[in-house]
Scaffold this active site. Sequence first.
Site, PDB file in Angstrom:
ATOM      1  N   ASP A  92       0.853  -1.199   0.000  1.00  0.00           N
ATOM      2  CA  ASP A  92       0.000   0.000   0.000  1.00  0.00           C
ATOM      3  C   ASP A  92       0.883   1.241   0.000  1.00  0.00           C
ATOM      4  O   ASP A  92       2.063   1.172   0.336  1.00  0.00           O
ATOM      5  CB  ASP A  92      -0.922   0.006   1.229  1.00  0.00           C
ATOM      6  CG  ASP A  92      -0.145   0.108   2.529  1.00  0.00           C
ATOM      7  OD1 ASP A  92       0.742  -0.740   2.755  1.00  0.00           O
ATOM      8  OD2 ASP A  92      -0.390   1.044   3.319  1.00  0.00           O
ATOM      9  N   GLU A 154       0.250  -0.786   5.771  1.00  0.00           N
ATOM     10  CA  GLU A 154       1.342  -0.257   6.604  1.00  0.00           C
ATOM     11  C   GLU A 154       1.230   1.250   6.748  1.00  0.00           C
ATOM     12  O   GLU A 154       1.407   1.799   7.827  1.00  0.00           O
ATOM     13  CB  GLU A 154       2.689  -0.631   5.980  1.00  0.00           C
ATOM     14  CG  GLU A 154       3.870  -0.449   6.931  1.00  0.00           C
ATOM     15  CD  GLU A 154       4.466   0.950   6.908  1.00  0.00           C
ATOM     16  OE1 GLU A 154       5.248   1.257   7.805  1.00  0.00           O
ATOM     17  OE2 GLU A 154       4.140   1.754   5.998  1.00  0.00           O
TER      18      GLU A 154
HETATM   19 ZN    ZN Z   1       7.226   2.044   3.911  1.00  0.00          ZN
END
Ligand code: ZN
Length: 332
Positions: A92, A154
Amino acid sequence: MTLSEPELRAAITRELPGVRADLERLVRIPGIAFDGFDHSHVERSAHAVAELLGGCGLDTRVVRAGDGLPAVIGSRPAPPGAPTVLLYAHHDVQPVGDLALWESEPFEPVERDGRLYGRGAADDKAGVMAHVAALRAYGDDLPVGVVIFVEGEEEFGSASLEQLLAEHRDTLAADVIVIADSGNWDIGVPALTTSLRGIVNMFVEVRTANHAIHSGMFGGAVPDSLTVLAKLLATLHDDAGDVAVGGLTSAGPAPVDYPEDRLRAEAGLLDGVSFTGTGQLTERIWLKPAISVLGIDAPRTGEAPNALVPSAKAKLSVRLAPGDDPRPRTRR
Ligand SMILES: [Zn+2]
């Protein structure tokens, strides 16, 4: 059997164009895990990563926990007696922010001055592709077992990471973990990051009155919350700019130093602005705690009336040195 160094170099040279093309393909997928964005792109990006890992001969699946966004796990068992290495990256990316500040389309990768620009081209799709490149270069001669874990949220705080790790604990078991999601020392100079600072964010709110009052009528006797907040924030550092909060751990010294002019250029520090704190620069940015003010809620200057601000709030970020512990401690 494993590859000799010349064989490995030749294999990397052979694989690099394909790796670069796949990196560009990943960059074109706007997989943003933040709330309010179209998460179907994160799904697409997970499947694209799964396909790449499957192509390396890994047993691959797309997994998720609860409401979390999809991560990808791929694995290949270790040859007898060999260790297993866990490779981490995330697929992501951050939102693009103000489009006017971009020199080219965020999701259309473009090479300028030897670097590839595009959202996620470095963080962290390059990390995904570094792992894929290593797997392709070794092919069937991989001397270790591999588990690869590519997370899908993340940048948005990894809310389901803990659950994912618990649910896939057995598959993810490894002897060593290599995380491809940090900085590099310099172009052409590989580096291993062995420790990063931790983070604790907090909010501080100051209230001095229960409503806004006229600055001409009350100023001078009644404190305004912004001045009080500013004075409080100023106590976080001493005159040299070192953190003045007791009880925080420092590590160090650092075995290398950052050239001052390079840090200046990379940070975009303006002429006449000095660095803050004391000691080696690497010690200050890697091994000592840092406290920064990330934001303040206060009236905007263009709209601020002649009134004492009754309440103000700041967001503080504390970077913890290696060895420190983010959990609250009881005073000794
Ligand atoms: Zn990163």
